[in-house]
Design a protein around this motif. Structure first.
Motif, PDB file in Angstrom:
ATOM      1  N   ILE A 189     -20.951  24.236  -6.694  1.00 19.69           N
ATOM      2  CA  ILE A 189     -20.103  25.359  -6.303  1.00 19.69           C
ATOM      3  C   ILE A 189     -19.774  26.137  -7.563  1.00 19.69           C
ATOM      4  O   ILE A 189     -19.283  25.559  -8.544  1.00 19.69           O
ATOM      5  CB  ILE A 189     -18.830  24.857  -5.603  1.00 19.69           C
ATOM      6  CG1 ILE A 189     -19.257  24.062  -4.385  1.00 19.69           C
ATOM      7  CG2 ILE A 189     -17.880  26.007  -5.312  1.00 19.69           C
ATOM      8  CD1 ILE A 189     -18.321  23.866  -3.298  1.00 19.69           C
ATOM      9  N   ASN A 190     -20.081  27.401  -7.558  1.00 19.61           N
ATOM     10  CA  ASN A 190     -19.861  28.226  -8.749  1.00 19.61           C
ATOM     11  C   ASN A 190     -18.383  28.556  -8.904  1.00 19.61           C
ATOM     12  O   ASN A 190     -17.758  29.069  -7.977  1.00 19.61           O
ATOM     13  CB  ASN A 190     -20.669  29.522  -8.657  1.00 19.61           C
ATOM     14  CG  ASN A 190     -22.147  29.258  -8.748  1.00 19.61           C
ATOM     15  OD1 ASN A 190     -22.584  28.375  -9.467  1.00 19.61           O
ATOM     16  ND2 ASN A 190     -22.934  29.998  -7.993  1.00 19.61           N
ATOM     17  N   VAL A 191     -17.875  28.244 -10.072  1.00 22.12           N
ATOM     18  CA  VAL A 191     -16.483  28.551 -10.386  1.00 22.12           C
ATOM     19  C   VAL A 191     -16.427  29.230 -11.747  1.00 22.12           C
ATOM     20  O   VAL A 191     -17.354  29.106 -12.554  1.00 22.12           O
ATOM     21  CB  VAL A 191     -15.606  27.270 -10.395  1.00 22.12           C
ATOM     22  CG1 VAL A 191     -15.437  26.729  -8.996  1.00 22.12           C
ATOM     23  CG2 VAL A 191     -16.173  26.206 -11.324  1.00 22.12           C
ATOM     24  N   LYS A 192     -15.350  29.941 -11.966  1.00 23.51           N
ATOM     25  CA  LYS A 192     -15.165  30.601 -13.264  1.00 23.51           C
ATOM     26  C   LYS A 192     -13.701  30.522 -13.660  1.00 23.51           C
ATOM     27  O   LYS A 192     -12.815  30.349 -12.815  1.00 23.51           O
ATOM     28  CB  LYS A 192     -15.616  32.058 -13.200  1.00 23.51           C
ATOM     29  CG  LYS A 192     -14.723  32.929 -12.341  1.00 23.51           C
ATOM     30  CD  LYS A 192     -15.110  34.375 -12.450  1.00 23.51           C
ATOM     31  CE  LYS A 192     -14.107  35.224 -11.659  1.00 23.51           C
ATOM     32  NZ  LYS A 192     -14.344  36.631 -11.759  1.00 23.51           N
TER      33      LYS A 192
ATOM     34  N   ASN B  88      -6.374  30.729 -14.406  1.00 22.32           N
ATOM     35  CA  ASN B  88      -6.811  30.445 -13.033  1.00 22.32           C
ATOM     36  C   ASN B  88      -8.280  30.067 -12.983  1.00 22.32           C
ATOM     37  O   ASN B  88      -9.093  30.608 -13.724  1.00 22.32           O
ATOM     38  CB  ASN B  88      -6.595  31.667 -12.137  1.00 22.32           C
ATOM     39  CG  ASN B  88      -5.136  31.948 -11.911  1.00 22.32           C
ATOM     40  OD1 ASN B  88      -4.319  31.033 -11.820  1.00 22.32           O
ATOM     41  ND2 ASN B  88      -4.786  33.214 -11.811  1.00 22.32           N
ATOM     42  N   ILE B  89      -8.579  29.171 -12.079  1.00 23.06           N
ATOM     43  CA  ILE B  89      -9.966  28.817 -11.808  1.00 23.06           C
ATOM     44  C   ILE B  89     -10.297  29.357 -10.431  1.00 23.06           C
ATOM     45  O   ILE B  89      -9.616  29.073  -9.459  1.00 23.06           O
ATOM     46  CB  ILE B  89     -10.182  27.291 -11.870  1.00 23.06           C
ATOM     47  CG1 ILE B  89      -9.776  26.794 -13.259  1.00 23.06           C
ATOM     48  CG2 ILE B  89     -11.630  26.942 -11.547  1.00 23.06           C
ATOM     49  CD1 ILE B  89      -9.606  25.320 -13.346  1.00 23.06           C
ATOM     50  N   MET B  90     -11.343  30.172 -10.403  1.00 19.64           N
ATOM     51  CA  MET B  90     -11.692  30.887  -9.174  1.00 19.64           C
ATOM     52  C   MET B  90     -13.104  30.473  -8.731  1.00 19.64           C
ATOM     53  O   MET B  90     -13.951  30.209  -9.569  1.00 19.64           O
ATOM     54  CB  MET B  90     -11.719  32.406  -9.428  1.00 19.64           C
ATOM     55  CG  MET B  90     -10.566  32.954 -10.222  1.00 19.64           C
ATOM     56  SD  MET B  90      -9.024  32.924  -9.345  1.00 19.64           S
ATOM     57  CE  MET B  90      -9.273  34.240  -8.203  1.00 19.64           C
ATOM     58  N   GLU B  91     -13.305  30.448  -7.423  1.00 22.98           N
ATOM     59  CA  GLU B  91     -14.653  30.231  -6.909  1.00 22.98           C
ATOM     60  C   GLU B  91     -15.394  31.561  -6.945  1.00 22.98           C
ATOM     61  O   GLU B  91     -14.870  32.590  -6.541  1.00 22.98           O
ATOM     62  CB  GLU B  91     -14.601  29.701  -5.471  1.00 22.98           C
ATOM     63  CG  GLU B  91     -15.991  29.395  -4.930  1.00 22.98           C
ATOM     64  CD  GLU B  91     -15.956  28.726  -3.565  1.00 22.98           C
ATOM     65  OE1 GLU B  91     -14.903  28.247  -3.137  1.00 22.98           O
ATOM     66  OE2 GLU B  91     -17.016  28.686  -2.923  1.00 22.98           O
ATOM     67  N   VAL B  92     -16.608  31.508  -7.425  1.00 24.00           N
ATOM     68  CA  VAL B  92     -17.441  32.706  -7.464  1.00 24.00           C
ATOM     69  C   VAL B  92     -18.206  32.764  -6.148  1.00 24.00           C
ATOM     70  O   VAL B  92     -18.949  31.834  -5.817  1.00 24.00           O
ATOM     71  CB  VAL B  92     -18.428  32.666  -8.649  1.00 24.00           C
ATOM     72  CG1 VAL B  92     -19.323  33.887  -8.632  1.00 24.00           C
ATOM     73  CG2 VAL B  92     -17.656  32.545  -9.950  1.00 24.00           C
ATOM     74  N   ILE B  93     -17.999  33.840  -5.430  1.00 19.38           N
ATOM     75  CA  ILE B  93     -18.611  33.958  -4.093  1.00 19.38           C
ATOM     76  C   ILE B  93     -19.906  34.714  -4.185  1.00 19.38           C
ATOM     77  O   ILE B  93     -20.037  35.665  -4.870  1.00 19.38           O
ATOM     78  CB  ILE B  93     -17.647  34.663  -3.127  1.00 19.38           C
ATOM     79  CG1 ILE B  93     -16.340  33.880  -3.080  1.00 19.38           C
ATOM     80  CG2 ILE B  93     -18.249  34.783  -1.753  1.00 19.38           C
ATOM     81  CD1 ILE B  93     -15.230  34.613  -2.404  1.00 19.38           C
TER      82      ILE B  93
END
Ligand code: FES
Length: 153
Positions: A140-143, A148-153
């Motif tokens: 799962i791509n995250v950045k 904050n840690i966000m999921e890259v959609i």
């Protein structure tokens, strides 16, 4: 007489036009978000780890190196987030590629283990260590965005 018919036709068309316009406006207003909707539509609480588009999965400063943080990915499935010593993050799906059970992170072994039939995966790569499956966990791509840690959609 002909003039009266024309006046009546114009009147009926005008009334029909007003009714259509009123109905269209009523339907548009009912489906549009209002200021009240926007005020109550708060993003998911990042403390619980749920993730919706644009919401933080977690805060980088709150994650401990080597410990997994379970969260719900944007597609609604279970996932797990890790932080490395050098402040990098990565995430994997928790859906076992054998038959779909949720894998658990075993801190002592530093592995992801499926409770259903015993599949074991590496934590960093999600690669299979032992079966019954031969397919790796989905990444799962995250950045990182600030803290904050966000999921890259
Ligand atoms: Fe995970 Fe079978 S569902 S090993």
């Amino acid at each position: 007489m002909k003039n009266r018919r024309n006046i009546l036709k114009v009147g009926i068309l005008g009334l029909f036009s007003v009714v259509i316009t009123a109905c269209t406006k009523a339907m548009t207003d009912a489906s549009s978000p209002t200021a009240t909707d926007a005020a109550t539509n708060t993003p998911s609480d990042s403390v619980t780890g749920s993730s919706t588009k644009g919401a933080a999965i977690a805060q980088l400063s709150s994650l401990k190196v080597g410990e997994g943080f379970n969260f719900t990915a944007n597609d609604g499935t279970g996932a797990i987030l890790f932080k490395t010593k050098d402040e990098k993050v990565y995430a994997l799906s928790r859906i076992c590629t054998h038959q779909g059970c949720a894998v658990d992170f075993d801190l002592a072994q530093n592995k992801l283990i499926c409770p259903c039939h015993g599949a074991i995966y590496e934590t960093v790569s999600g690669n299979v260590i032992s079966g019954p499956t031969i397919k790796n966990l989905k990444k799962i791509n995250v950045k990182i965005d600030g803290d904050n840690i966000m999921e890259v959609i």
